[in-house]
Design a protein around this motif. Structure first.
Motif: not given
Length: 215
Positions: A50-73
């Motif tokens: 994930d990304a926040k303006p003027k902050v940077g990138y950090f781990p997104g929620r799909q890296l967690s065990a319950d992430g399913r949106a990637r598979d659906r996409l």
């Protein structure tokens, strides 16, 4: 969907050093920021980072065990999300094309020949190039300003939406026609393609919204 080695490396940098900027990621990989721009966009779209303006990138929620949106996409096909095609004949005028763009609220028009097969593509940018400073532009045939087949990017209904998104990013375009073979050829000159739909950046945004609502 298997990520590329570079995308996996980006994820590891983000995991280990978040928040981290795109420039810092690129520097740690020994490459330029533009080189990883599409990778960052894909990973954000998948929710892996994930990304926040003027902050940077950090781990997104799909890296967690319950992430399913990637598979659906990845499971979605173009035919599941495509819009109806907006088509104009190559004999139409630039004025006709401009009207169609505004009436249909789209940024691309598929151009067909007199038999109804894909001949080219015309965009807002194409029309701006010919109309600015040209008082006679309205009567110019679309065939003179369009990008001709096969120099246009297309997808088929059975392609994954993931692959369509990668094409949009790679070619830096706002949309493309969805086509299927019509059989035969035009005297051996080109493959005959029927236009059956269109996909755009709006299509991808809608897919992400739908996936978020059901995740």
């Amino acid at each position: 969907m298997e990520l590329t080695p570079r995308q996996l490396a980006i994820i590891e940098r983000v995991r280990g050093h978040a928040p981290i900027t795109g420039d810092q990621i690129a520097e740690s990989l020994g490459i330029s920021r533009p080189t990883i721009r599409s990778d960052l966009s894909v990973l954000v779209m998948l929710g892996l980072i994930d990304a926040k303006p003027k902050v940077g990138y950090f781990p997104g929620r799909q890296l967690s065990a319950d992430g399913r949106a990637r598979d659906r996409l990845v499971a979605l096909k173009v035919k599941d999300m495509m819009s109806r095609p907006v088509v104009i004949q190559e004999t139409a005028s630039v004025n006709d094309a401009v009207i169609s763009l505004f009436v249909e609220n789209t940024g691309i028009l598929s151009v067909t020949d007199d038999e109804g097969y894909l001949a080219g593509l015309v965009t807002i940018k194409d029309l701006l190039k010919v109309t600015l400073g040209n008082p006679n532009a309205a009567s110019i045939p679309v065939s003179m300003v369009m990008t001709r087949f096969p120099r246009i990017v297309t997808v088929t209904p059975e392609d994954s939406l993931w692959d369509a998104a990668k094409k949009l990013l790679h070619h830096q375009i706002g949309g493309m026609p969805v086509v299927q073979p019509a059989g035969g050829d035009a005297g051996g000159r080109r493959t005959l393609l029927e236009v059956v739909g269109r996909v755009s950046k709006t299509t991808m945004t809608q897919a992400l919204v739908d996936l978020t609502e059901i995740t």
